[in-house]
Design a protein around this motif. Sequence first.
Motif, PDB file in Angstrom:
ATOM      1  N   SER A  53      -7.843  -3.393   3.666  1.00 46.16           N
ATOM      2  CA  SER A  53      -7.387  -2.424   4.676  1.00 46.16           C
ATOM      3  C   SER A  53      -5.946  -2.000   4.426  1.00 46.16           C
ATOM      4  O   SER A  53      -5.601  -0.826   4.598  1.00 46.16           O
ATOM      5  N   LEU A  54      -5.100  -2.936   4.022  1.00 49.42           N
ATOM      6  CA  LEU A  54      -3.711  -2.599   3.698  1.00 49.42           C
ATOM      7  C   LEU A  54      -3.650  -1.659   2.494  1.00 49.42           C
ATOM      8  O   LEU A  54      -2.879  -0.697   2.492  1.00 49.42           O
ATOM      9  N   SER A  61      -3.806   0.222  -4.795  1.00 48.00           N
ATOM     10  CA  SER A  61      -4.913  -0.672  -5.133  1.00 48.00           C
ATOM     11  C   SER A  61      -4.657  -2.066  -4.565  1.00 48.00           C
ATOM     12  O   SER A  61      -3.504  -2.441  -4.292  1.00 48.00           O
ATOM     13  N   VAL A  62      -5.728  -2.807  -4.393  1.00 45.30           N
ATOM     14  CA  VAL A  62      -5.599  -4.206  -3.989  1.00 45.30           C
ATOM     15  C   VAL A  62      -4.778  -4.942  -5.040  1.00 45.30           C
ATOM     16  O   VAL A  62      -3.925  -5.763  -4.712  1.00 45.30           O
ATOM     17  N   ASP A  63      -5.015  -4.597  -6.289  1.00 45.40           N
ATOM     18  CA  ASP A  63      -4.263  -5.205  -7.389  1.00 45.40           C
ATOM     19  C   ASP A  63      -2.759  -4.963  -7.231  1.00 45.40           C
ATOM     20  O   ASP A  63      -1.964  -5.852  -7.498  1.00 45.40           O
ATOM     21  N   ALA A  83       4.986   4.529  -1.823  1.00 42.56           N
ATOM     22  CA  ALA A  83       3.945   4.104  -2.765  1.00 42.56           C
ATOM     23  C   ALA A  83       2.906   5.200  -2.996  1.00 42.56           C
ATOM     24  O   ALA A  83       2.492   5.429  -4.136  1.00 42.56           O
ATOM     25  N   SER A  84       2.491   5.895  -1.948  1.00 45.22           N
ATOM     26  CA  SER A  84       1.468   6.931  -2.125  1.00 45.22           C
ATOM     27  C   SER A  84       2.020   8.115  -2.922  1.00 45.22           C
ATOM     28  O   SER A  84       1.301   8.714  -3.725  1.00 45.22           O
ATOM     29  N   GLU A  85       3.300   8.433  -2.758  1.00 42.88           N
ATOM     30  CA  GLU A  85       3.910   9.515  -3.539  1.00 42.88           C
ATOM     31  C   GLU A  85       4.010   9.132  -5.012  1.00 42.88           C
ATOM     32  O   GLU A  85       3.736   9.946  -5.892  1.00 42.88           O
TER      33      GLU A  85
END
Length: 115
Positions: A53-54, A61-63, A83-85
């Motif tokens: 979810s985070l 990514s989870v990674d 982070a998304s940018e």
Amino acid sequence: MKEEPVYLRNMRALRVSAKYTQEEVSAKLNIQRATYCNYEQGFRLPPLDIIISLARLYQVSVDYILSCTSEEDIPANYRHLCASERRLLENVCALTANSQKEVWQFIYFKKKYPS
């Protein structure tokens, strides 16, 4: 003094980068603030569904959350980006020149004609 696990630093850094409070993140995850606080402080290990979810919340990514990626691994001219940018920029840079041109055309179109 024992070094904190990487995922704790990454969880905190992603939240701060997104300008969320612990209260806001816990509400988005549908958990108690105290529970989230325990995760972020390392008192409790977040279950996999919370980590997933985070990752969705921050569009990483989870990674990325679990890995050893640190702020030093991010190029200096990208550190001001959330982070998304950074992820968007990395994905666009991985495209061919023609595909990048199409992405820019789409962005200009969406700015001119928002939904």
